[in-house]
Design a protein around this motif. Structure first.
Motif, PDB file in Angstrom:
ATOM      1  N   TYR A  54       0.897  -1.174  -0.061  1.00  0.00           N
ATOM      2  CA  TYR A  54      -0.070  -0.017   0.064  1.00  0.00           C
ATOM      3  C   TYR A  54       0.766   1.547   0.125  1.00  0.00           C
ATOM      4  N   LEU A  55       2.197   1.085   0.231  1.00  0.00           N
ATOM      5  CA  LEU A  55       2.992   2.425   0.238  1.00  0.00           C
ATOM      6  C   LEU A  55       2.770   3.408  -0.953  1.00  0.00           C
ATOM      7  N   PRO A  56       2.832   2.774  -2.376  1.00  0.00           N
ATOM      8  CA  PRO A  56       2.692   3.778  -3.331  1.00  0.00           C
ATOM      9  C   PRO A  56       1.403   4.529  -3.152  1.00  0.00           C
ATOM     10  N   TRP A  57       0.489   3.825  -2.651  1.00  0.00           N
ATOM     11  CA  TRP A  57      -0.988   4.453  -2.782  1.00  0.00           C
ATOM     12  C   TRP A  57      -0.772   5.492  -1.530  1.00  0.00           C
ATOM     13  N   VAL A  58      -0.236   5.261  -0.373  1.00  0.00           N
ATOM     14  CA  VAL A  58      -0.016   6.064   0.630  1.00  0.00           C
ATOM     15  C   VAL A  58       0.669   7.324   0.183  1.00  0.00           C
ATOM     16  N   LEU A  59       1.882   7.211  -0.492  1.00  0.00           N
ATOM     17  CA  LEU A  59       2.456   8.349  -1.005  1.00  0.00           C
ATOM     18  C   LEU A  59       1.692   9.088  -2.074  1.00  0.00           C
ATOM     19  N   LEU A  60       0.746   8.538  -2.732  1.00  0.00           N
ATOM     20  CA  LEU A  60       0.030   9.159  -3.821  1.00  0.00           C
ATOM     21  C   LEU A  60      -1.080  10.044  -2.838  1.00  0.00           C
ATOM     22  N   GLY A  61      -1.662   9.663  -1.699  1.00  0.00           N
ATOM     23  CA  GLY A  61      -2.640  10.535  -1.052  1.00  0.00           C
ATOM     24  C   GLY A  61      -1.673  11.474  -0.230  1.00  0.00           C
ATOM     25  N   PHE A  62      -0.405  11.308   0.249  1.00  0.00           N
ATOM     26  CA  PHE A  62       0.115  12.413   0.813  1.00  0.00           C
ATOM     27  C   PHE A  62       0.409  13.416  -0.417  1.00  0.00           C
ATOM     28  N   SER A  63       0.768  12.998  -1.313  1.00  0.00           N
ATOM     29  CA  SER A  63       0.992  14.107  -2.611  1.00  0.00           C
ATOM     30  C   SER A  63      -0.448  15.041  -2.671  1.00  0.00           C
ATOM     31  N   LEU A  64      -1.360  14.415  -2.631  1.00  0.00           N
ATOM     32  CA  LEU A  64      -2.942  14.803  -2.797  1.00  0.00           C
ATOM     33  C   LEU A  64      -2.952  15.884  -1.432  1.00  0.00           C
ATOM     34  N   LEU A  65      -2.841  15.533  -0.221  1.00  0.00           N
ATOM     35  CA  LEU A  65      -2.821  16.322   0.702  1.00  0.00           C
ATOM     36  C   LEU A  65      -1.892  17.580   0.707  1.00  0.00           C
ATOM     37  N   LEU A  66      -0.773  17.476   0.038  1.00  0.00           N
ATOM     38  CA  LEU A  66       0.090  18.648   0.081  1.00  0.00           C
ATOM     39  C   LEU A  66      -0.310  19.648  -1.350  1.00  0.00           C
ATOM     40  N   GLY A  67      -1.323  19.033  -1.778  1.00  0.00           N
ATOM     41  CA  GLY A  67      -1.696  19.847  -3.286  1.00  0.00           C
ATOM     42  C   GLY A  67      -0.940  19.774  -4.171  1.00  0.00           C
ATOM     43  N   ASN A  68      -0.040  18.838  -4.463  1.00  0.00           N
ATOM     44  CA  ASN A  68       0.444  18.201  -5.626  1.00  0.00           C
ATOM     45  C   ASN A  68      -0.304  17.613  -6.601  1.00  0.00           C
TER      46      ASN A  68
END
Length: 248
Positions: free
Chosen positions: A153-167
């Motif tokens: 699930y790590l790649p998807w967690v990183l995707l969600g993190f990018s989304l939270l940062l507005g990237n």
């Protein structure tokens, strides 16, 4: 003595990881010193094929932005997961690892024509993370002490993190997609009934690189399989790709 120690530590890093991360750091230093500009590095098919600025095919994977959080975040992930792939799944198979780099790079350059991503380094990092995560499904990870999850699930967690940062998540999606294509062709399809290995490393790469394997290299204990420093290992972690009990 300190200089010798740093040099020894540097050459203990497996070769592909060592030179790729070094090139990323040097590229950022050159832009910081204004010796080159990001406008000379970004991916532009028109300039590549019409004005023969072929270096952009490489420089787009080497620039993570100016010094700051984004640069440090991407560099750490690139170094960590690139190294763990190379010293576990590709130890003694440098040519195969380079073939993975070439395959991923070519697909990203082709896709980049349509999605108009200027710098592909972050997508390449996500690809490395995705492949490592799928090959280490039993590793448990912890995201900044907030929640636990399994490595796939790590790649998807990183995707969600990018989304939270507005990237933009287009870069993450591209890295995940190409990482999945590589993982399927290399680890899944050859083990299906009637399957075969699609990706075959050219003999010239094996001749040039596999004969120069650092035989005495021993992975550092803290660099063995287990995810980033926010995670912890699970005992009896399978180390070989395509393990029969690995989820598909």
């Amino acid at each position: 003595m300190a200089h010798v120690t740093i040099q020894e530590q540097f050459f203990r890093i497996p070769p592909v990881t060592r030179w790729y991360t070094t090139a990323c750091v040097l590229t950022t230093i050159l832009t910081h010193l204004d010796l080159v500009t990001p406008f000379q590095l970004y991916y532009n098919p028109s300039l590549i094929f019409r004005k023969f600025q072929v270096w952009r095919l490489l420089s787009t994977f080497l620039y993570f932005g100016s010094f700051g959080f984004n640069f440090l975040f991407n560099l750490i992930f690139t170094y960590r997961y690139c190294r763990m792939l190379e010293e576990n799944h590709y130890h003694g198979k440098t040519a195969d690892f380079l073939c993975m780099f070439i395959f991923g790079g070519i697909l990203m350059c082709i896709t980049g024509v349509f999605v108009q991503i200027l710098f592909l380094g972050q997508a390449f990092t996500i690809m490395l993370v995705y492949v490592w995560a799928r090959r280490n499904p039993l590793v448990r990870m912890n995201f900044f002490g907030l929640f636990n999850f399994q490595a796939p699930y790590l790649p998807w967690v990183l995707l969600g993190f990018s989304l939270l940062l507005g990237n933009s998540v287009a870069v993450d999606v591209l890295g995940i997609a190409i990482g999945h294509i590589y993982y399927y062709l290399e680890d899944v399809f050859p083990r299906q009934p009637g399957g075969f290995r699609v990706l075959k490393t050219p003999w010239i790469l094996k001749y040039l690189f596999d004969q120069r394997v650092e035989e005495r290299y021993e992975p550092l204990p803290e660099e063995r399989p287990g995810g980033f420093q926010w995670g912890q290992d699970v005992p009896n972690q399978p180390n070989q790709p395509g393990n029969d009990d690995e989820p598909r």
